[in-house]
Each structure stands twice: as structure tokens, then as C-alpha cells.
Write a protein that holds these residues in place. Sequence first.
Motif, PDB file in Angstrom:
ATOM      1  N   GLU A 193      11.208   2.455   6.337  1.00 16.98           N
ATOM      2  CA  GLU A 193      12.424   1.658   6.157  1.00 16.98           C
ATOM      3  C   GLU A 193      12.742   1.450   4.688  1.00 16.98           C
ATOM      4  O   GLU A 193      13.912   1.402   4.298  1.00 16.98           O
ATOM      5  N   PHE A 194      11.722   1.332   3.858  1.00 20.48           N
ATOM      6  CA  PHE A 194      11.978   1.234   2.419  1.00 20.48           C
ATOM      7  C   PHE A 194      12.679   2.495   1.920  1.00 20.48           C
ATOM      8  O   PHE A 194      13.675   2.428   1.196  1.00 20.48           O
ATOM      9  N   LEU A 195      12.178   3.668   2.309  1.00 19.57           N
ATOM     10  CA  LEU A 195      12.773   4.916   1.847  1.00 19.57           C
ATOM     11  C   LEU A 195      14.176   5.113   2.404  1.00 19.57           C
ATOM     12  O   LEU A 195      15.050   5.655   1.712  1.00 19.57           O
ATOM     13  N   GLU A 196      14.417   4.669   3.636  1.00 17.31           N
ATOM     14  CA  GLU A 196      15.774   4.711   4.178  1.00 17.31           C
ATOM     15  C   GLU A 196      16.717   3.879   3.323  1.00 17.31           C
ATOM     16  O   GLU A 196      17.872   4.263   3.080  1.00 17.31           O
ATOM     17  N   ASN A 197      16.233   2.727   2.859  1.00 15.55           N
ATOM     18  CA  ASN A 197      17.056   1.877   2.000  1.00 15.55           C
ATOM     19  C   ASN A 197      17.289   2.512   0.638  1.00 15.55           C
ATOM     20  O   ASN A 197      18.385   2.419   0.081  1.00 15.55           O
ATOM     21  N   VAL A 198      16.274   3.151   0.078  1.00 14.13           N
ATOM     22  CA  VAL A 198      16.468   3.855  -1.195  1.00 14.13           C
ATOM     23  C   VAL A 198      17.547   4.924  -1.033  1.00 14.13           C
ATOM     24  O   VAL A 198      18.469   5.042  -1.855  1.00 14.13           O
ATOM     25  N   ASN A 199      17.444   5.703   0.042  1.00 17.24           N
ATOM     26  CA  ASN A 199      18.448   6.737   0.302  1.00 17.24           C
ATOM     27  C   ASN A 199      19.847   6.128   0.416  1.00 17.24           C
ATOM     28  O   ASN A 199      20.811   6.616  -0.187  1.00 17.24           O
ATOM     29  N   TYR A 200      19.944   5.051   1.188  1.00 15.25           N
ATOM     30  CA  TYR A 200      21.251   4.434   1.415  1.00 15.25           C
ATOM     31  C   TYR A 200      21.847   3.887   0.121  1.00 15.25           C
ATOM     32  O   TYR A 200      23.024   4.120  -0.182  1.00 15.25           O
ATOM     33  N   TYR A 201      21.052   3.147  -0.632  1.00 11.82           N
ATOM     34  CA  TYR A 201      21.596   2.529  -1.840  1.00 11.82           C
ATOM     35  C   TYR A 201      21.957   3.555  -2.911  1.00 11.82           C
ATOM     36  O   TYR A 201      22.885   3.349  -3.686  1.00 11.82           O
ATOM     37  N   ALA A 202      21.261   4.676  -2.943  1.00  8.01           N
ATOM     38  CA  ALA A 202      21.591   5.720  -3.908  1.00  8.01           C
ATOM     39  C   ALA A 202      22.818   6.513  -3.489  1.00  8.01           C
ATOM     40  O   ALA A 202      23.702   6.796  -4.296  1.00  8.01           O
ATOM     41  N   LYS A 203      22.889   6.873  -2.203  1.00 10.13           N
ATOM     42  CA  LYS A 203      23.938   7.770  -1.738  1.00 10.13           C
ATOM     43  C   LYS A 203      25.225   7.054  -1.352  1.00 10.13           C
ATOM     44  O   LYS A 203      26.307   7.645  -1.404  1.00 10.13           O
ATOM     45  N   ASN A 234      17.890  -6.958  -1.310  1.00 13.77           N
ATOM     46  CA  ASN A 234      18.275  -6.623   0.054  1.00 13.77           C
ATOM     47  C   ASN A 234      17.146  -6.102   0.931  1.00 13.77           C
ATOM     48  O   ASN A 234      17.383  -5.834   2.120  1.00 13.77           O
ATOM     49  N   PHE A 235      15.941  -5.971   0.367  1.00 15.83           N
ATOM     50  CA  PHE A 235      14.832  -5.478   1.187  1.00 15.83           C
ATOM     51  C   PHE A 235      13.520  -6.194   0.885  1.00 15.83           C
ATOM     52  O   PHE A 235      12.934  -6.833   1.753  1.00 15.83           O
ATOM     53  N   VAL A 236      13.060  -6.118  -0.344  1.00 12.58           N
ATOM     54  CA  VAL A 236      11.715  -6.602  -0.668  1.00 12.58           C
ATOM     55  C   VAL A 236      11.640  -8.124  -0.671  1.00 12.58           C
ATOM     56  O   VAL A 236      10.643  -8.702  -0.217  1.00 12.58           O
ATOM     57  N   GLU A 237      12.692  -8.805  -1.148  1.00  7.46           N
ATOM     58  CA  GLU A 237      12.626 -10.264  -1.260  1.00  7.46           C
ATOM     59  C   GLU A 237      12.375 -10.929   0.082  1.00  7.46           C
ATOM     60  O   GLU A 237      11.634 -11.921   0.175  1.00  7.46           O
ATOM     61  N   ALA A 238      12.958 -10.399   1.147  1.00  8.40           N
ATOM     62  CA  ALA A 238      12.747 -10.978   2.472  1.00  8.40           C
ATOM     63  C   ALA A 238      11.291 -10.865   2.894  1.00  8.40           C
ATOM     64  O   ALA A 238      10.743 -11.782   3.531  1.00  8.40           O
ATOM     65  N   CYS A 248       0.832  -1.210   0.000  1.00 12.00           N
ATOM     66  CA  CYS A 248       0.000   0.000   0.000  1.00 12.00           C
ATOM     67  C   CYS A 248       0.864   1.256   0.000  1.00 12.00           C
ATOM     68  O   CYS A 248       0.577   2.232  -0.715  1.00 12.00           O
ATOM     69  N   PHE A 249       1.918   1.231   0.800  1.00 14.93           N
ATOM     70  CA  PHE A 249       2.819   2.386   0.851  1.00 14.93           C
ATOM     71  C   PHE A 249       3.455   2.640  -0.517  1.00 14.93           C
ATOM     72  O   PHE A 249       3.521   3.780  -0.988  1.00 14.93           O
ATOM     73  N   LEU A 250       3.932   1.566  -1.162  1.00 14.19           N
ATOM     74  CA  LEU A 250       4.588   1.721  -2.459  1.00 14.19           C
ATOM     75  C   LEU A 250       3.621   2.246  -3.512  1.00 14.19           C
ATOM     76  O   LEU A 250       3.992   3.101  -4.334  1.00 14.19           O
ATOM     77  N   LEU A 251       2.395   1.741  -3.516  1.00 11.94           N
ATOM     78  CA  LEU A 251       1.417   2.238  -4.483  1.00 11.94           C
ATOM     79  C   LEU A 251       1.211   3.734  -4.332  1.00 11.94           C
ATOM     80  O   LEU A 251       1.085   4.468  -5.321  1.00 11.94           O
ATOM     81  N   ARG A 252       1.192   4.205  -3.097  1.00 15.02           N
ATOM     82  CA  ARG A 252       0.959   5.622  -2.861  1.00 15.02           C
ATOM     83  C   ARG A 252       2.160   6.485  -3.243  1.00 15.02           C
ATOM     84  O   ARG A 252       2.057   7.710  -3.288  1.00 15.02           O
ATOM     85  N   LEU A 253       3.328   5.865  -3.491  1.00 18.77           N
ATOM     86  CA  LEU A 253       4.483   6.593  -4.004  1.00 18.77           C
ATOM     87  C   LEU A 253       4.432   6.744  -5.518  1.00 18.77           C
ATOM     88  O   LEU A 253       5.165   7.559  -6.083  1.00 18.77           O
ATOM     89  N   SER A 254       3.588   5.968  -6.171  1.00 20.48           N
ATOM     90  CA  SER A 254       3.508   6.018  -7.631  1.00 20.48           C
ATOM     91  C   SER A 254       2.694   7.230  -8.078  1.00 20.48           C
ATOM     92  O   SER A 254       1.879   7.776  -7.329  1.00 20.48           O
ATOM     93  N   LYS A 255       2.931   7.631  -9.302  1.00 23.79           N
ATOM     94  CA  LYS A 255       2.202   8.784  -9.846  1.00 23.79           C
ATOM     95  C   LYS A 255       0.713   8.501  -9.947  1.00 23.79           C
ATOM     96  O   LYS A 255      -0.126   9.351  -9.613  1.00 23.79           O
ATOM     97  N   HIS A 256       0.352   7.306 -10.384  1.00 19.61           N
ATOM     98  CA  HIS A 256      -1.058   6.981 -10.627  1.00 19.61           C
ATOM     99  C   HIS A 256      -1.853   6.895  -9.332  1.00 19.61           C
ATOM    100  O   HIS A 256      -3.037   7.260  -9.295  1.00 19.61           O
ATOM    101  N   PHE A 257      -1.212   6.417  -8.258  1.00 17.94           N
ATOM    102  CA  PHE A 257      -1.922   6.238  -6.994  1.00 17.94           C
ATOM    103  C   PHE A 257      -1.375   7.151  -5.894  1.00 17.94           C
ATOM    104  O   PHE A 257      -1.514   6.866  -4.717  1.00 17.94           O
ATOM    105  N   SER A 258      -0.799   8.272  -6.292  1.00 16.23           N
ATOM    106  CA  SER A 258      -0.222   9.191  -5.328  1.00 16.23           C
ATOM    107  C   SER A 258      -1.242   9.610  -4.278  1.00 16.23           C
ATOM    108  O   SER A 258      -2.314  10.119  -4.586  1.00 16.23           O
ATOM    109  N   ASN A 259      -0.903   9.333  -3.012  1.00 14.72           N
ATOM    110  CA  ASN A 259      -1.752   9.749  -1.891  1.00 14.72           C
ATOM    111  C   ASN A 259      -3.149   9.137  -1.926  1.00 14.72           C
ATOM    112  O   ASN A 259      -4.112   9.723  -1.432  1.00 14.72           O
ATOM    113  N   ALA A 260      -3.277   7.955  -2.513  1.00 16.17           N
ATOM    114  CA  ALA A 260      -4.592   7.302  -2.611  1.00 16.17           C
ATOM    115  C   ALA A 260      -5.118   6.927  -1.240  1.00 16.17           C
ATOM    116  O   ALA A 260      -4.373   6.767  -0.269  1.00 16.17           O
ATOM    117  N   ASN A 261      -6.433   6.770  -1.139  1.00 21.22           N
ATOM    118  CA  ASN A 261      -7.068   6.311   0.090  1.00 21.22           C
ATOM    119  C   ASN A 261      -6.894   4.800   0.225  1.00 21.22           C
ATOM    120  O   ASN A 261      -6.952   4.066  -0.760  1.00 21.22           O
TER     121      ASN A 261
END
Length: 349
Positions: A211-221, A147-151, A47-60
Amino acid sequence: MLKPQKGFLNLKPLFLHRIVSSSFSTLNHKHVGTHSGTFHCDEALACFLLRLSKHFSNANIIRTRDPKVLLSMDAVVDVGGVYDPLRCRYDHHQKGFEEVFGHGFVTKLSSAGLVYKHYGLEIIAKALRLDEGHPHVHQLYQALYRNFVEAVDAVDNGVNEYDLDEPPKYVINTTLSSRIKRLNLDWMDSDQSSDRENEAFHRAMTLAGGEFLENVNYYAKSWLPARSIVMECLAARETIDSSGEIIKLNQSCPWKLHIHELEEEMKISPSIKYVLYPDDRSEKWRLQAVAISHTRFESRKPLPYIWRGLENDKLSEAAGIPGCTFVHMSGFIGGNQSYNGALAMLEHL
């Protein structure tokens, strides 16, 4: 060499604020359905990931098991018995479902993996402010799954981490899936209402998404720049030692995350046994034995037994090399006052 992304968008504060302010509001026109009752990490993350997408941004987020209500949703995750990305249906419980992420992964997907498979590139590209086709986006897409989603997928589908008949030597109850599970209403709570349940799911989304966003930040930076450094050092390994089994890092970085994967990718043979790098807390140098795999503690070729546990003059005398500072009792790491001294310790092996 790849440098940290200066234009990198820090998604965590922005999107966590949106989650907190409007997770279960009714003001937006997009509605994402998931099941009511006990929740798990996979649908909270989905649900969190869907709400990060353009199509479902901030969806209920609508939590129900009513088929008629679910039929009216713009997207449905972890319920409904249908996987159909064209209709934004992302369930994994139905008979015959065997969808995997691809790219060599074989773990069956949960609702989190399904949503990530279809929206992960978009989310990462937005975070890096790059096009979805950029190589860095595709590198992070696979790295974050591994390193995150598969687990999350594996735990929800009951896939053991190891194929062993013996019981584990210790129990780990601090994984993301375990912490999400504990956010469910306790059976002793007097208030078991839907409102309380939705509030708990709200907290689960915030935890999983944060935690997903923390991982995105870490893997990018951090992860991507380190990968570039290790790749260059592997390519130059024979300039350090003719054996090709020693690499030198001119700056300390998280090399252990990359060395095994890059060895395979670059067809490195013989395998790397040791890594030299400067101690980032002093002007001394470290020499570290490479582990037999990224999931094991054992070294491919540990430092000599007679050196282990010794320090300074006693170690220098035993090794016959000046400037030695220490060797760990397990033989996986040691140190010297200088680069030449550290290299000499390895050349004597």
C-alpha cells in the motif's frame, strides 16, 4: 505544467517480489531486528521501508526480544528503548521520547515514522528517478507522510483523529492498521509457533509495503500533475469571474486534494467557492461547490435550495438558464450542457 513521470519506476512488483522471496532468509549480511509476539502496522511498515533503502536493501528480518540478539543487529525497529539514527535504532516506546516528523507536523512518531523520516527522501527519489534535492521529491516526501505514514504513527501512539468527547457515529475497521492487526495469529489457532508468527508478519510487511508503494505511484503519477493544474487555474481565477471565487479546469483532475492547501500557500482571498470542469464521460460541464475543508462534506456555498433535486427542463426553468442538467439534493454539485451555461449558473448566485 507538470506532466506524469514517464521514467517513473514502478517499485511495487520489484520490491514485493523481494519481500516474498527472502524476507526471513539468512543469505544476506544485513540484519534488521524487531520484536517477536503480536505485531502492529508500524514495525511491519518500518521493516519494509528499511529494505527499500540502499543500505538495508533486502536485509533479513529477525524477530526477537532477546537484548543480546538485538544488540548484534545492523538496525532495530520498535524495540530496545533507543532512538539513535547514527546506530540505526528506531524505537519510540522509551520515556521522554517526543520525536516528530517536522515540517509543521506534531504527531509523535512510531517506528514507521522514524524510518520514513530518515529514509523517505531516498526511497521517493529512487521511485521518481530524481535527485533527493529535487522539489518534486520533497513535495511527495511531505504529502506521503501527511496522507499515509502519519496515520500509522497516530494509531500506534493512541492519538485520536478528533478532539471530541462524543462517541463516533460509526466504526471504521478497514484502516491499514486494523487490517494488519487482524493478520496476527488468532488465539484459537492450535499452531502458535514462531514460524507461523513470522509467516504472519511476512504477510503484514507485504500488505503495508504494497500500500505504501501504491501511494508512491499515485502521488507521483497523479497527485503532482493535478497540483500543477490546480495551481495554474488558481492563478488565472480572475479571468473566469471578477469575483475571483470561481476557477475553471480545462480537464477533469483530482482538484479537491489540493485546493485548500494551495489557497493557503498562494494566499488566495476570497476563498474559492466553485470549480468548473468538463465531465470526462461526456461533453457536458460540471459545477461543484468547494467543501469547507478537505476532511468535511459541507460546502462553503452550496447551490440554491430551489434548484436541488431538479433536472433538465425543470431545472432550466427554475434557474432561468438553458441547458441545465441536474443539481444534487445536497447542493454540492450540478451540471449544464455547456461551459457558458455552467458559468451562468454560478454568476446568478
